[in-house]
Design a protein around this motif. Structure first.
Motif, mmCIF file in Angstrom:
data_model
loop_
_atom_site.group_PDB
_atom_site.id
_atom_site.type_symbol
_atom_site.label_atom_id
_atom_site.label_comp_id
_atom_site.label_asym_id
_atom_site.label_seq_id
_atom_site.Cartn_x
_atom_site.Cartn_y
_atom_site.Cartn_z
ATOM 1 N N SER A 1 37.204 42.513 42.543
ATOM 2 C CA SER A 1 38.524 42.140 43.058
ATOM 3 C C SER A 1 38.971 40.766 42.595
ATOM 4 O O SER A 1 39.840 40.144 43.211
ATOM 5 N N CYS A 2 38.357 40.261 41.520
ATOM 6 C CA CYS A 2 38.761 38.983 40.903
ATOM 7 C C CYS A 2 38.639 37.803 41.857
ATOM 8 O O CYS A 2 39.494 36.907 41.865
ATOM 9 N N ILE A 3 37.587 37.785 42.661
ATOM 10 C CA ILE A 3 37.379 36.674 43.580
ATOM 11 C C ILE A 3 36.803 35.467 42.853
ATOM 12 O O ILE A 3 37.204 34.326 43.086
ATOM 13 N N PHE A 4 35.861 35.702 41.921
ATOM 14 C CA PHE A 4 35.205 34.612 41.203
ATOM 15 C C PHE A 4 35.852 34.316 39.847
ATOM 16 O O PHE A 4 35.481 33.348 39.196
ATOM 17 N N PHE A 5 36.772 35.133 39.432
ATOM 18 C CA PHE A 5 37.402 34.958 38.122
ATOM 19 C C PHE A 5 38.848 35.410 38.216
ATOM 20 O O PHE A 5 39.299 35.869 39.268
ATOM 21 N N VAL A 6 39.573 35.268 37.135
ATOM 22 C CA VAL A 6 40.969 35.698 37.111
ATOM 23 C C VAL A 6 41.096 36.933 36.228
ATOM 24 O O VAL A 6 40.363 37.099 35.250
ATOM 25 N N TYR A 7 42.041 37.758 36.586
ATOM 26 C CA TYR A 7 42.247 39.017 35.867
ATOM 27 C C TYR A 7 42.539 38.783 34.388
ATOM 28 O O TYR A 7 42.119 39.575 33.540
ATOM 29 N N ASP A 8 43.218 37.693 34.078
ATOM 30 C CA ASP A 8 43.625 37.421 32.701
ATOM 31 C C ASP A 8 42.440 37.257 31.757
ATOM 32 O O ASP A 8 42.584 37.429 30.540
ATOM 33 N N ASP A 9 41.256 36.896 32.292
ATOM 34 C CA ASP A 9 40.087 36.663 31.443
ATOM 35 C C ASP A 9 39.273 37.926 31.182
ATOM 36 O O ASP A 9 38.288 37.883 30.449
ATOM 37 N N ILE A 10 39.655 39.058 31.790
ATOM 38 C CA ILE A 10 38.891 40.293 31.634
ATOM 39 C C ILE A 10 39.311 40.974 30.334
ATOM 40 O O ILE A 10 40.506 41.203 30.103
ATOM 41 N N PRO A 11 38.352 41.317 29.485
ATOM 42 C CA PRO A 11 38.707 41.968 28.207
ATOM 43 C C PRO A 11 39.074 43.428 28.403
ATOM 44 O O PRO A 11 38.767 44.043 29.428
ATOM 45 N N GLN A 12 39.721 43.986 27.405
ATOM 46 C CA GLN A 12 40.015 45.418 27.363
ATOM 47 C C GLN A 12 38.719 46.179 27.068
ATOM 48 O O GLN A 12 37.845 45.661 26.393
ATOM 49 N N PRO A 13 38.538 47.402 27.551
ATOM 50 C CA PRO A 13 39.474 48.181 28.379
ATOM 51 C C PRO A 13 39.275 47.964 29.873
ATOM 52 O O PRO A 13 39.912 48.614 30.682
ATOM 53 N N TYR A 14 38.366 47.028 30.243
ATOM 54 C CA TYR A 14 38.015 46.845 31.653
ATOM 55 C C TYR A 14 39.201 46.347 32.475
ATOM 56 O O TYR A 14 39.332 46.685 33.657
ATOM 57 N N SER A 15 40.046 45.545 31.867
ATOM 58 C CA SER A 15 41.214 45.040 32.596
ATOM 59 C C SER A 15 42.155 46.180 32.989
ATOM 60 O O SER A 15 42.754 46.157 34.074
ATOM 61 N N ASP A 16 42.273 47.189 32.098
ATOM 62 C CA ASP A 16 43.122 48.342 32.415
ATOM 63 C C ASP A 16 42.564 49.118 33.600
ATOM 64 O O ASP A 16 43.322 49.629 34.433
ATOM 65 N N LEU B 1 43.535 45.350 45.385
ATOM 66 C CA LEU B 1 43.094 44.023 45.802
ATOM 67 C C LEU B 1 43.212 43.007 44.672
ATOM 68 O O LEU B 1 43.370 41.811 44.922
ATOM 69 N N VAL B 2 43.138 43.454 43.429
ATOM 70 C CA VAL B 2 43.348 42.559 42.296
ATOM 71 C C VAL B 2 44.765 41.980 42.339
ATOM 72 O O VAL B 2 44.978 40.785 42.099
ATOM 73 N N HIS B 3 45.729 42.808 42.676
ATOM 74 C CA HIS B 3 47.120 42.364 42.771
ATOM 75 C C HIS B 3 47.309 41.428 43.974
ATOM 76 O O HIS B 3 48.055 40.442 43.890
ATOM 77 N N ILE B 4 46.650 41.751 45.078
ATOM 78 C CA ILE B 4 46.788 40.925 46.281
ATOM 79 C C ILE B 4 46.188 39.544 46.054
ATOM 80 O O ILE B 4 46.790 38.523 46.411
ATOM 81 N N VAL B 5 44.992 39.500 45.463
ATOM 82 C CA VAL B 5 44.360 38.214 45.151
ATOM 83 C C VAL B 5 45.222 37.437 44.157
ATOM 84 O O VAL B 5 45.417 36.220 44.298
ATOM 85 N N GLY B 6 45.754 38.134 43.156
ATOM 86 C CA GLY B 6 46.632 37.479 42.186
ATOM 87 C C GLY B 6 47.872 36.900 42.838
ATOM 88 O O GLY B 6 48.316 35.793 42.496
ATOM 89 N N GLN B 7 48.444 37.624 43.784
ATOM 90 C CA GLN B 7 49.625 37.135 44.500
ATOM 91 C C GLN B 7 49.289 35.903 45.327
ATOM 92 O O GLN B 7 50.068 34.933 45.355
ATOM 93 N N MET B 8 48.130 35.919 45.994
ATOM 94 C CA MET B 8 47.733 34.760 46.791
ATOM 95 C C MET B 8 47.513 33.543 45.903
ATOM 96 O O MET B 8 47.865 32.408 46.276
#
Length: 238
Positions: A166-181, A188-195
């Motif tokens: 859920s991107c608690i320890f890192f940010v979604y932007d750093d995740i490589p493809q195809p895992y980010s997709d 929860l990734v979107h909720i954490v990103g919004q917070m």
């Protein structure tokens, strides 16, 4: 509040103190090992913006999931319906999680140099996303837990890796493809990103989709309530 905490010493105090203490302890522990967060300069606030919404979702969805089970004695009264039990759990835990988030974020920003600029309107959006998704998942599981005895332990297994996904320890932007997709479908990734966007105005968080989170929440909530309307009497008597 009375039925949940009225018999314990300290009462409702522990409903707030327990999650606050747990999150603060985790924040302090991880702050020692992670000096440089992916965003900003203070790991404590970075971690808190991830773990607070995650723990709020987890606690609230679990409490709503067990609404009928916790309230079976109360539901024996004709005037009390399953919707009363659901709404009571949602309202009670919404107030509790807002209090928890307020204490944690205020404590960190007042005692540490975080170099963040919290935007209240963006925090409200993040909390609304949490409440809707937690209520929707809770309503679905409220039916599934009672209808299928094997679903609750299976759901518990599914939830274990969610802390790391859920991107608690890192940010979604750093995740490589195809895992980010793949991770994008985790609300929860979107909720954490919004917070995090709420505390770091310079953080774009372009992947955050309010439409996806609110749409998913409304669909799950509608399905869960429809199943409960149809089968709640059978579940109460089982």
């Amino acid at each position: 509040m009375q039925t949940s905490h009225g018999r314990s010493a300290g009462g409702y105090f522990w409903a707030i103190a327990e999650p606050v203490g747990g999150i603060v302890l985790l924040t302090l522990i991880f702050s020692v090992g992670f000096r440089s967060p992916p965003i900003g300069t203070n790991f404590a606030i970075f971690y808190a913006t991830g773990v607070v919404p995650f723990m709020a979702y987890l606690d609230m969805s679990n409490k709503v999931s067990n609404s009928i089970r916790y309230s079976k004695a109360l539901l024996s009264y004709p005037a009390v319906t399953f919707m009363d039990a659901l709404l009571a759990r949602v309202a009670f835990n919404t107030v509790t999680q807002i209090a928890v988030a307020t204490l944690i974020f205020s404590g960190i920003t007042l005692t540490m140099e975080t170099r963040t600029d919290a935007q209240l309107d963006q925090i409200v959006i993040a909390m609304a996303m949490i409440v809707l998704i937690a209520s929707a998942v809770g309503a679905m599981n409220c039916f599934l837990f009672e209808a299928f005895s094997w679903w609750q332990p299976l759901w518990g297994i599914f939830m274990r890796p969610l802390f790391l996904l859920s991107c608690i320890f890192f940010v979604y932007d750093d995740i490589p493809q195809p895992y980010s997709d793949w991770l994008w479908w985790n609300p929860l990734v979107h909720i954490v990103g919004q917070m995090r966007r709420a505390f770091y105005p310079s953080y774009a968080g372009a992947y955050v989709s309010h439409l996806y989170v609110f749409g998913l929440g409304l669909v799950l909530l509608a399905i869960g309530l429809a199943l409960l309307v149809r089968y709640h009497r059978d579940l109460q008597n089982s």
